[in-house]
Design a protein around this motif. Structure first.
Motif, mmCIF file in Angstrom:
data_model
loop_
_atom_site.group_PDB
_atom_site.id
_atom_site.type_symbol
_atom_site.label_atom_id
_atom_site.label_comp_id
_atom_site.label_asym_id
_atom_site.label_seq_id
_atom_site.Cartn_x
_atom_site.Cartn_y
_atom_site.Cartn_z
ATOM 1 N N PRO A 295 0.791 -1.118 0.018
ATOM 2 C CA PRO A 295 -0.153 0.029 -0.122
ATOM 3 C C PRO A 295 0.744 1.547 -0.051
ATOM 4 C CG PRO A 295 -0.843 -1.635 1.751
ATOM 5 C CD PRO A 295 0.484 -2.086 1.138
ATOM 6 N N LEU A 296 2.006 1.142 0.633
ATOM 7 C CA LEU A 296 2.906 2.526 0.816
ATOM 8 C C LEU A 296 3.443 2.767 -0.879
ATOM 9 C CD1 LEU A 296 4.954 1.845 4.020
ATOM 10 C CD2 LEU A 296 2.617 2.537 3.697
ATOM 11 N N VAL A 297 3.631 1.504 -1.526
ATOM 12 C CA VAL A 297 4.250 1.813 -2.971
ATOM 13 C C VAL A 297 3.011 2.269 -3.734
ATOM 14 C CG1 VAL A 297 5.469 0.516 -4.880
ATOM 15 C CG2 VAL A 297 6.059 0.201 -2.551
ATOM 16 N N GLU A 298 2.079 1.692 -3.712
ATOM 17 C CA GLU A 298 0.792 2.130 -4.252
ATOM 18 C C GLU A 298 0.326 3.643 -4.248
ATOM 19 O OE1 GLU A 298 -3.967 0.782 -5.087
ATOM 20 O OE2 GLU A 298 -2.775 -0.299 -3.795
ATOM 21 N N GLU A 309 3.786 15.685 -13.684
ATOM 22 C CA GLU A 309 4.056 15.647 -15.147
ATOM 23 C C GLU A 309 5.409 15.099 -15.543
ATOM 24 O OE1 GLU A 309 3.609 19.430 -16.933
ATOM 25 O OE2 GLU A 309 1.355 19.988 -16.393
ATOM 26 N N GLY A 310 5.526 14.325 -16.539
ATOM 27 C CA GLY A 310 6.783 13.627 -16.784
ATOM 28 C C GLY A 310 6.932 12.441 -15.908
ATOM 29 N N PRO A 311 8.334 12.177 -16.243
ATOM 30 C CA PRO A 311 8.552 10.724 -15.412
ATOM 31 C C PRO A 311 8.861 11.088 -13.706
ATOM 32 C CG PRO A 311 10.616 11.775 -16.385
ATOM 33 C CD PRO A 311 9.380 12.584 -16.830
ATOM 34 N N GLY A 312 8.677 10.102 -12.946
ATOM 35 C CA GLY A 312 8.891 10.004 -11.606
ATOM 36 C C GLY A 312 9.716 8.816 -11.174
ATOM 37 N N HIS A 313 10.200 9.017 -9.955
ATOM 38 C CA HIS A 313 11.148 7.894 -9.564
ATOM 39 C C HIS A 313 10.868 7.638 -7.925
ATOM 40 C CE1 HIS A 313 15.106 6.156 -8.206
ATOM 41 N NE2 HIS A 313 15.217 6.070 -9.525
ATOM 42 N N ILE A 314 10.671 6.303 -7.835
ATOM 43 C CA ILE A 314 10.592 5.595 -6.258
ATOM 44 C C ILE A 314 11.868 4.975 -6.117
ATOM 45 C CG2 ILE A 314 9.122 4.204 -5.061
ATOM 46 C CD1 ILE A 314 6.871 4.716 -7.271
ATOM 47 N N THR A 315 12.111 4.953 -5.004
ATOM 48 C CA THR A 315 13.267 4.568 -4.247
ATOM 49 C C THR A 315 12.926 3.548 -3.183
ATOM 50 O OG1 THR A 315 14.687 6.229 -5.039
ATOM 51 C CG2 THR A 315 15.515 4.681 -3.365
ATOM 52 N N ILE A 316 13.125 2.197 -3.306
ATOM 53 C CA ILE A 316 12.443 1.313 -2.180
ATOM 54 C C ILE A 316 13.909 0.818 -1.451
ATOM 55 C CG2 ILE A 316 11.369 -0.593 -1.499
ATOM 56 C CD1 ILE A 316 9.891 -0.311 -3.948
ATOM 57 N N SER A 317 14.224 1.214 -0.146
ATOM 58 C CA SER A 317 15.416 0.620 0.360
ATOM 59 C C SER A 317 14.959 -0.102 1.726
ATOM 60 C CB SER A 317 16.382 1.858 0.764
ATOM 61 O OG SER A 317 16.541 2.640 -0.209
ATOM 62 N N ALA A 318 15.779 -1.133 1.938
ATOM 63 C CA ALA A 318 15.732 -1.926 3.131
ATOM 64 C C ALA A 318 16.872 -2.203 3.947
ATOM 65 C CB ALA A 318 14.843 -3.444 2.934
ATOM 66 N N ASN A 319 17.206 -1.761 5.140
ATOM 67 C CA ASN A 319 18.514 -1.790 5.563
ATOM 68 C C ASN A 319 18.301 -2.445 7.223
ATOM 69 O OD1 ASN A 319 20.005 -0.193 3.504
ATOM 70 N ND2 ASN A 319 18.493 1.555 4.347
ATOM 71 N N ASP A 320 19.464 -2.884 7.363
ATOM 72 C CA ASP A 320 19.929 -3.592 8.912
ATOM 73 C C ASP A 320 20.234 -2.375 9.736
ATOM 74 O OD1 ASP A 320 20.676 -4.942 11.269
ATOM 75 O OD2 ASP A 320 21.910 -6.528 9.919
ATOM 76 N N SER A 321 19.262 -2.154 10.849
ATOM 77 C CA SER A 321 19.554 -1.173 11.747
ATOM 78 C C SER A 321 19.569 -1.779 13.227
ATOM 79 C CB SER A 321 18.391 -0.163 11.601
ATOM 80 O OG SER A 321 18.598 1.016 12.535
ATOM 81 N N GLY A 322 20.561 -2.482 13.272
ATOM 82 C CA GLY A 322 20.831 -3.043 14.652
ATOM 83 C C GLY A 322 19.651 -4.070 14.777
ATOM 84 N N ALA A 323 18.902 -3.856 15.985
ATOM 85 C CA ALA A 323 17.620 -4.767 16.391
ATOM 86 C C ALA A 323 16.597 -4.708 15.276
ATOM 87 C CB ALA A 323 17.460 -4.446 17.678
#
Length: 398
Positions: A295-298, A309-323
């Motif tokens: 739902p967040l990407v949608e 207008e024009g192209p758009g960019h989506i960046t999806i990141s998943a990182n290790d942040s300790g616990a």
């Protein structure tokens, strides 16, 4: 050699050391118990300890397995000869003597279950329902209520039913009722989560399915191979989104769902939707609520890029942040008014960003208020959504 004096001496030394350790531990436990102070303080500790142990067994509600374990603790708490826990359909558990009274207990407790009032029964009452009442000459039966409903009862048996046993049994029944209400609250919370997932599925259904089918139809004549590929991706996406099994999934599964979703959206928007992925492999097995990322990407596509207008960019990141595993979804779309967004997340106003509110509420429900969505946005500045979930969690049905 086992028979040598040296071996025997060593064995004696080991045994002496073990005895010394056991004695030391025992003295420490005894000393800790004595540090509770007066007899009244120790009695209070014993009462609270027994109640705590019984409570763990009743947190799933009134059922035979939990009631059987809790009845042992509750009988010790009341100091009675026997104790029974029953619901409106039968006796769930019996602990102690005089089990010959068990077959007649439901008839004995019928008025208590109907009226919701504690009743005291003497030897004649017991013999009326169970002629072989033995040494037990009295019983106290107190109702267990959940709200306005009587859902069961606690019965305490002994040689006599003084005022102390009557009051204590009534208090124990009220305490059992509190545990039952907590169990029902847990069940209601689970049902609410399921309802929220169904709401998300309903939201996906009309908008996305209609647009995806239109996109597939546009390729049937011009590129049949592409159309067949999209039909397979559409089937996989809907199979995942509308599955009936489990309220949790893994980050890897959710990302696969997102990949299918974006493939279908790119069939509609073409090069207008550009996507970058930055995924740390060590967080892929993290358990997250089902349909908490898609739902967040949608939202980024529908409310961020579709209106741009024009192209758009989506960046999806998943990182290790300790616990924690930290997932971010960023778009360079039209953005949102932060004040309106806060009102929407708080449920004060209706709006198009139902998916955001739904995911935020479920995350807070599962992990606590500190784990809601963090959203940075402004009109014309795009949107950055951050989600942090613990990597180590209790086992869920993924």
């Amino acid at each position: 050699m086992p028979d040598s004096p040296l071996y025997s001496a060593a064995a004696v030394a080991v045994i002496a050391l073990a005895v010394a350790v056991v004695v030391a531990v025992g003295l420490k436990v005894l000393r800790s118990f004595r540090e509770l102070g007066t007899d009244a303080e120790r009695a209070t500790y014993n009462t609270l300890h027994a109640a705590s142990k019984a409570g763990r067994h009743l947190r799933t509600g009134l059922n035979p397995a939990g009631a059987a374990k809790a009845s042992r603790q509750l009988r010790a708490l009341l100091g009675c000869d026997a104790l029974a826990i029953l619901d409106v359909s039968g006796v769930l558990a019996w602990d102690g003597t005089a089990e010959e009274l068990r077959p007649g207990l439901m008839a004995l407790a019928a008025d208590v279950l109907a009226s919701g009032r504690t009743q005291v029964f003497n030897a004649a009452d017991l013999q009326l329902h169970s002629p072989k009442s033995g040494s037990v000459a009295a019983a106290v039966v107190a109702p267990v209520r959940s709200g306005a409903r009587v859902v069961g009862a606690v019965a305490a048996f002994g040689p006599q039913a003084g005022a102390g046993l009557v009051r204590a049994t009534t208090e124990v029944a009220d305490w059992v009722a509190a545990q039952v209400e907590l169990a029902e609250l847990d069940a209601s919370r689970t049902l609410l989560m399921e309802a929220e997932v169904r709401a998300l599925r309903a939201q996906i259904s009309p908008h996305f399915i209609y647009n995806s089918l239109n996109a597939i139809a546009s390729f049937i004549n011009t590129d049949p191979a592409r159309a067949r590929e999209l039909v397979v991706e559409f089937a996989d996406f809907t199979r995942y989104s509308f599955r009936r099994h489990g309220d949790f999934t893994t980050l890897a599964e959710e990302l696969r769902c997102i990949d299918r979703y974006l493939l279908l959206e790119r069939a509609r928007f073409g090069e207008r939707v550009q996507v970058s992925l930055r995924i740390a492999p060590e967080v892929l097995s993290t358990v997250i609520p089902f349909l908490s990322l898609q739902p967040l990407v949608e939202n980024a596509v529908r409310h961020g890029l579709e209106a741009k207008e024009g192209p758009g960019h989506i960046t999806i990141s998943a990182n290790d942040s300790g616990a924690f595993a930290e997932v971010t979804i960023e778009d360079d779309g039209v953005g949102m008014d932060p004040v309106q967004l806060q009102s929407l997340l708080a449920g004060h106003v209706d709006g198009e960003h139902v998916g955001l509110r739904n995911v935020d509420a479920r995350l807070r429900q599962v992990y606590g208020d500190d784990h809601g969505l963090v959203i940075e946005t402004a009109p014309g500045e795009g949107t950055l959504i951050t989600m942090r979930v613990p990597k180590s969690q209790p086992d869920h049905d993924a």
